[in-house]
Design a protein around this motif. Structure first.
Motif, PDB file in Angstrom:
ATOM      1  N   TYR A  35       0.831  -1.201   0.000  1.00 31.79           N
ATOM      2  CA  TYR A  35       0.000   0.000   0.000  1.00 31.79           C
ATOM      3  C   TYR A  35       0.870   1.259   0.000  1.00 31.79           C
ATOM      4  CZ  TYR A  35      -3.372   3.488   1.534  1.00 31.79           C
ATOM      5  OH  TYR A  35      -4.144   4.600   1.626  1.00 31.79           O
ATOM      6  N   LEU A  36       1.872   1.303   0.872  1.00 34.46           N
ATOM      7  CA  LEU A  36       2.737   2.478   0.954  1.00 34.46           C
ATOM      8  C   LEU A  36       3.559   2.656  -0.316  1.00 34.46           C
ATOM      9  CD1 LEU A  36       3.905   2.267   4.663  1.00 34.46           C
ATOM     10  CD2 LEU A  36       2.201   3.796   3.680  1.00 34.46           C
ATOM     11  N   LEU A  37       4.008   1.567  -0.894  1.00 39.43           N
ATOM     12  CA  LEU A  37       4.751   1.644  -2.146  1.00 39.43           C
ATOM     13  C   LEU A  37       3.865   2.184  -3.269  1.00 39.43           C
ATOM     14  CD1 LEU A  37       7.417   1.097  -3.579  1.00 39.43           C
ATOM     15  CD2 LEU A  37       6.624  -1.217  -4.017  1.00 39.43           C
ATOM     16  N   ALA A  38       2.637   1.727  -3.324  1.00 40.53           N
ATOM     17  CA  ALA A  38       1.701   2.216  -4.337  1.00 40.53           C
ATOM     18  C   ALA A  38       1.422   3.705  -4.143  1.00 40.53           C
ATOM     19  CB  ALA A  38       0.405   1.423  -4.292  1.00 40.53           C
ATOM     20  N   GLN A  39       1.232   4.135  -2.901  1.00 38.38           N
ATOM     21  CA  GLN A  39       0.995   5.548  -2.620  1.00 38.38           C
ATOM     22  C   GLN A  39       2.190   6.391  -3.051  1.00 38.38           C
ATOM     23  OE1 GLN A  39      -1.615   7.328  -1.331  1.00 38.38           O
ATOM     24  NE2 GLN A  39      -2.818   5.479  -1.587  1.00 38.38           N
ATOM     25  N   PHE A  40       3.384   5.910  -2.768  1.00 47.24           N
ATOM     26  CA  PHE A  40       4.590   6.652  -3.141  1.00 47.24           C
ATOM     27  C   PHE A  40       4.711   6.767  -4.657  1.00 47.24           C
ATOM     28  CE2 PHE A  40       9.091   6.613  -4.348  1.00 47.24           C
ATOM     29  CZ  PHE A  40       9.478   7.823  -3.794  1.00 47.24           C
ATOM     30  N   CYS A  41       4.466   5.671  -5.369  1.00 40.26           N
ATOM     31  CA  CYS A  41       4.570   5.686  -6.834  1.00 40.26           C
ATOM     32  C   CYS A  41       3.555   6.634  -7.450  1.00 40.26           C
ATOM     33  CB  CYS A  41       4.395   4.284  -7.392  1.00 40.26           C
ATOM     34  SG  CYS A  41       5.771   3.189  -6.988  1.00 40.26           S
ATOM     35  N   VAL A  42       2.341   6.604  -6.951  1.00 41.49           N
ATOM     36  CA  VAL A  42       1.292   7.468  -7.490  1.00 41.49           C
ATOM     37  C   VAL A  42       1.613   8.926  -7.205  1.00 41.49           C
ATOM     38  CG1 VAL A  42      -1.132   8.129  -7.239  1.00 41.49           C
ATOM     39  CG2 VAL A  42      -0.499   5.726  -7.454  1.00 41.49           C
ATOM     40  N   SER A  43       2.040   9.241  -5.990  1.00 41.48           N
ATOM     41  CA  SER A  43       2.333  10.632  -5.664  1.00 41.48           C
ATOM     42  C   SER A  43       3.536  11.137  -6.426  1.00 41.48           C
ATOM     43  CB  SER A  43       2.545  10.808  -4.155  1.00 41.48           C
ATOM     44  OG  SER A  43       3.699  10.123  -3.729  1.00 41.48           O
ATOM     45  N   SER A  44       4.519  10.294  -6.687  1.00 38.39           N
ATOM     46  CA  SER A  44       5.693  10.698  -7.468  1.00 38.39           C
ATOM     47  C   SER A  44       5.314  10.970  -8.915  1.00 38.39           C
ATOM     48  CB  SER A  44       6.764   9.617  -7.425  1.00 38.39           C
ATOM     49  OG  SER A  44       7.240   9.454  -6.121  1.00 38.39           O
ATOM     50  N   ALA A  45       4.473  10.140  -9.467  1.00 30.86           N
ATOM     51  CA  ALA A  45       4.061  10.314 -10.864  1.00 30.86           C
ATOM     52  C   ALA A  45       3.238  11.576 -11.048  1.00 30.86           C
ATOM     53  CB  ALA A  45       3.275   9.097 -11.340  1.00 30.86           C
ATOM     54  N   ILE A  46       2.443  11.901 -10.072  1.00 33.87           N
ATOM     55  CA  ILE A  46       1.591  13.087 -10.175  1.00 33.87           C
ATOM     56  C   ILE A  46       2.402  14.355  -9.966  1.00 33.87           C
ATOM     57  CG2 ILE A  46      -0.320  14.313  -9.079  1.00 33.87           C
ATOM     58  CD1 ILE A  46      -1.590  11.555  -8.610  1.00 33.87           C
ATOM     59  N   ALA A  47       3.370  14.330  -9.072  1.00 32.73           N
ATOM     60  CA  ALA A  47       4.133  15.522  -8.752  1.00 32.73           C
ATOM     61  C   ALA A  47       5.150  15.881  -9.827  1.00 32.73           C
ATOM     62  CB  ALA A  47       4.836  15.351  -7.418  1.00 32.73           C
ATOM     63  N   ALA A  48       5.625  14.923 -10.585  1.00 34.82           N
ATOM     64  CA  ALA A  48       6.697  15.165 -11.547  1.00 34.82           C
ATOM     65  C   ALA A  48       6.347  16.214 -12.603  1.00 34.82           C
ATOM     66  CB  ALA A  48       7.112  13.857 -12.192  1.00 34.82           C
ATOM     67  N   PRO A  49       5.177  16.169 -13.265  1.00 34.54           N
ATOM     68  CA  PRO A  49       4.885  17.182 -14.283  1.00 34.54           C
ATOM     69  C   PRO A  49       4.795  18.590 -13.697  1.00 34.54           C
ATOM     70  CG  PRO A  49       3.445  15.323 -14.574  1.00 34.54           C
ATOM     71  CD  PRO A  49       4.181  15.118 -13.283  1.00 34.54           C
ATOM     72  N   GLU A  50       4.298  18.720 -12.475  1.00 31.71           N
ATOM     73  CA  GLU A  50       4.206  20.041 -11.863  1.00 31.71           C
ATOM     74  C   GLU A  50       5.594  20.642 -11.696  1.00 31.71           C
ATOM     75  OE1 GLU A  50       2.090  19.437  -8.257  1.00 31.71           O
ATOM     76  OE2 GLU A  50       0.196  19.029  -9.274  1.00 31.71           O
ATOM     77  N   ASP A  51       6.559  19.810 -11.301  1.00 31.08           N
ATOM     78  CA  ASP A  51       7.934  20.288 -11.164  1.00 31.08           C
ATOM     79  C   ASP A  51       8.495  20.702 -12.517  1.00 31.08           C
ATOM     80  OD1 ASP A  51       7.808  19.744  -8.448  1.00 31.08           O
ATOM     81  OD2 ASP A  51       8.816  17.802  -8.637  1.00 31.08           O
ATOM     82  N   ASP A  52       8.211  19.918 -13.546  1.00 35.42           N
ATOM     83  CA  ASP A  52       8.680  20.257 -14.891  1.00 35.42           C
ATOM     84  C   ASP A  52       8.084  21.575 -15.361  1.00 35.42           C
ATOM     85  OD1 ASP A  52      10.320  18.049 -15.195  1.00 35.42           O
ATOM     86  OD2 ASP A  52       8.761  16.833 -16.153  1.00 35.42           O
ATOM     87  N   PHE A  53       6.801  21.776 -15.120  1.00 33.17           N
ATOM     88  CA  PHE A  53       6.147  23.004 -15.559  1.00 33.17           C
ATOM     89  C   PHE A  53       6.658  24.210 -14.773  1.00 33.17           C
ATOM     90  CE2 PHE A  53       2.441  20.025 -16.635  1.00 33.17           C
ATOM     91  CZ  PHE A  53       3.000  19.732 -17.868  1.00 33.17           C
ATOM     92  N   ARG A  54       6.926  24.031 -13.495  1.00 33.61           N
ATOM     93  CA  ARG A  54       7.474  25.119 -12.675  1.00 33.61           C
ATOM     94  C   ARG A  54       8.867  25.495 -13.181  1.00 33.61           C
ATOM     95  NH1 ARG A  54       7.783  22.724  -7.828  1.00 33.61           N
ATOM     96  NH2 ARG A  54       5.530  22.724  -7.742  1.00 33.61           N
ATOM     97  N   ASP A  55       9.680  24.468 -13.456  1.00 29.01           N
ATOM     98  CA  ASP A  55      11.018  24.726 -13.994  1.00 29.01           C
ATOM     99  C   ASP A  55      10.934  25.397 -15.370  1.00 29.01           C
ATOM    100  OD1 ASP A  55      12.062  23.526 -11.734  1.00 29.01           O
ATOM    101  OD2 ASP A  55      12.504  21.617 -12.736  1.00 29.01           O
ATOM    102  N   ALA A  56       9.995  24.965 -16.179  1.00 26.10           N
ATOM    103  CA  ALA A  56       9.836  25.546 -17.515  1.00 26.10           C
ATOM    104  C   ALA A  56       9.471  27.023 -17.424  1.00 26.10           C
ATOM    105  CB  ALA A  56       8.771  24.789 -18.299  1.00 26.10           C
ATOM    106  N   SER A  57       8.617  27.375 -16.481  1.00 26.54           N
ATOM    107  CA  SER A  57       8.250  28.788 -16.318  1.00 26.54           C
ATOM    108  C   SER A  57       9.467  29.629 -15.969  1.00 26.54           C
ATOM    109  CB  SER A  57       7.190  28.939 -15.216  1.00 26.54           C
ATOM    110  OG  SER A  57       5.998  28.328 -15.588  1.00 26.54           O
ATOM    111  N   LYS A  58      10.304  29.096 -15.091  1.00 29.09           N
ATOM    112  CA  LYS A  58      11.520  29.828 -14.709  1.00 29.09           C
ATOM    113  C   LYS A  58      12.467  29.960 -15.907  1.00 29.09           C
ATOM    114  CE  LYS A  58      11.356  28.480  -9.877  1.00 29.09           C
ATOM    115  NZ  LYS A  58      11.974  27.678  -8.809  1.00 29.09           N
ATOM    116  N   LEU A  59      12.574  28.895 -16.692  1.00 26.89           N
ATOM    117  CA  LEU A  59      13.450  28.941 -17.863  1.00 26.89           C
ATOM    118  C   LEU A  59      12.932  29.920 -18.914  1.00 26.89           C
ATOM    119  CD1 LEU A  59      14.267  25.138 -18.146  1.00 26.89           C
ATOM    120  CD2 LEU A  59      15.880  26.971 -17.597  1.00 26.89           C
TER     121      LEU A  59
END
Length: 91
Positions: A35-59
């Motif tokens: 259960y914890l592994l699944a939660q971690f994988c899902v939260s990592s997958a969801i958070a990754a694009p937001e980080d990319d978009f935030r970095d893209a805005s700065k760039l």
């Protein structure tokens, strides 16, 4: 914060499950780890694009357009319908 909420919701579900299906300690540990592994994988997958978009805005603000577009495309591969990513790609 999400981790704590996940643990609380899991413990509630585990208590409900034990009433229906009694588990050994080993089975319960396997369920908890899965259960914890699944939660971690899902939260990592969801958070990754937001980080990319935030970095893209700065760039974009730094006039590094090629690098910014690469970040946007990377984020859109994970979440192709994301509104922020589509907006950044259109700029």
């Amino acid at each position: 914060m999400n981790y704590i909420i996940s643990l609380v919701s899991f413990q509630f579900a585990r208590r409900m499950l034990q009433d229906v299906v009694p588990l050994t300690r080993r089975q319960a540990a396997t369920v908890v780890i899965g259960y914890l592994l699944a939660q971690f994988c899902v939260s990592s997958a969801i958070a990754a694009p937001e980080d990319d978009f935030r970095d893209a805005s700065k760039l974009y603000q730094q006039s590094k357009f090629d690098q910014a577009m690469a970040k946007v495309n990377n984020g859109l591969q994970t979440q192709p319908k994301d509104a922020q990513g589509r907006f950044l790609k259109g700029c």
